[in-house]
Design a protein around this motif. Structure first.
Motif, PDB file in Angstrom:
ATOM      1  N   GLU A   1       8.316  -0.817   6.180  1.00 26.00           N
ATOM      2  CA  GLU A   1       7.754   0.264   5.857  1.00 26.00           C
ATOM      3  C   GLU A   1       9.290   1.285   5.176  1.00 26.00           C
ATOM      4  O   GLU A   1      10.068   1.163   5.539  1.00 26.00           O
TER       5      GLU A   1
ATOM      6  N   LYS B   1       5.378   7.227   1.494  1.00 26.20           N
ATOM      7  CA  LYS B   1       5.463   5.939   2.053  1.00 26.20           C
ATOM      8  C   LYS B   1       5.066   4.692   1.458  1.00 26.20           C
ATOM      9  O   LYS B   1       3.942   4.802   0.874  1.00 26.20           O
TER      10      LYS B   1
ATOM     11  N   SER C   1       0.851  -1.263  -0.018  1.00 24.61           N
ATOM     12  CA  SER C   1      -0.017  -0.057  -0.077  1.00 24.61           C
ATOM     13  C   SER C   1       0.791   1.396   0.138  1.00 24.61           C
ATOM     14  O   SER C   1       2.068   1.096   0.511  1.00 24.61           O
ATOM     15  N   ARG C   2       0.177   2.503  -0.497  1.00 20.64           N
ATOM     16  CA  ARG C   2       1.210   3.476  -0.710  1.00 20.64           C
ATOM     17  C   ARG C   2       0.495   4.639  -0.127  1.00 20.64           C
ATOM     18  O   ARG C   2      -0.735   4.928  -0.329  1.00 20.64           O
ATOM     19  N   GLU C   3       1.163   5.552   0.623  1.00 24.18           N
ATOM     20  CA  GLU C   3       0.437   6.745   1.313  1.00 24.18           C
ATOM     21  C   GLU C   3       0.916   7.727   0.314  1.00 24.18           C
ATOM     22  O   GLU C   3       2.255   8.078   0.046  1.00 24.18           O
ATOM     23  N   ARG C   4       0.111   8.685  -0.125  1.00 28.36           N
ATOM     24  CA  ARG C   4       0.419   9.563  -1.308  1.00 28.36           C
ATOM     25  C   ARG C   4       0.912  10.927  -0.728  1.00 28.36           C
ATOM     26  O   ARG C   4       1.861  11.448  -1.083  1.00 28.36           O
TER      27      ARG C   4
END
Length: 86
Positions: free
Chosen positions: A85, A32, A25-28
């Motif tokens: 992470e 991250k 999963s990617r945090e925009r």
């Protein structure tokens, strides 16, 4: 395209570890990438002192390497959930 290569550091050479779950999963906002996995030990022996590292590549260029995630022990026939992470 970004691909990922997993390395299980500290495991004996004959060890074959199986990932039964592997999701990214990617945090925009924070830029991250989080990888969540479940690692299964199908060997007859317990494993101890493992470190999991995720390396992100763009073709032959290494983009980023995660900090090692320590796995203290992984008993035979058991699974452990890990979160990496970057």
């Amino acid at each position: 395209m970004i691909t990922a290569l997993l390395l299980a550091l500290g495991a004996p050479q004959e060890a074959e570890l199986k990932f039964t779950k592997w999701e990214f999963s990617r945090e925009r906002i924070g830029h991250k990438v989080v990888a969540e996995a479940v690692l299964f030990n199908g060997l007859e022996a317990d494993l101890e002192g493992l470190a999991l590292v995720v390396i992100y590549y763009d073709r032959d260029l290494e983009l980023k390497r995660s900090k090692p995630v320590d796995i203290e022990s992984l008993p035979s026939g058991k699974s452990v959930a890990v979160t990496v992470e970057v």
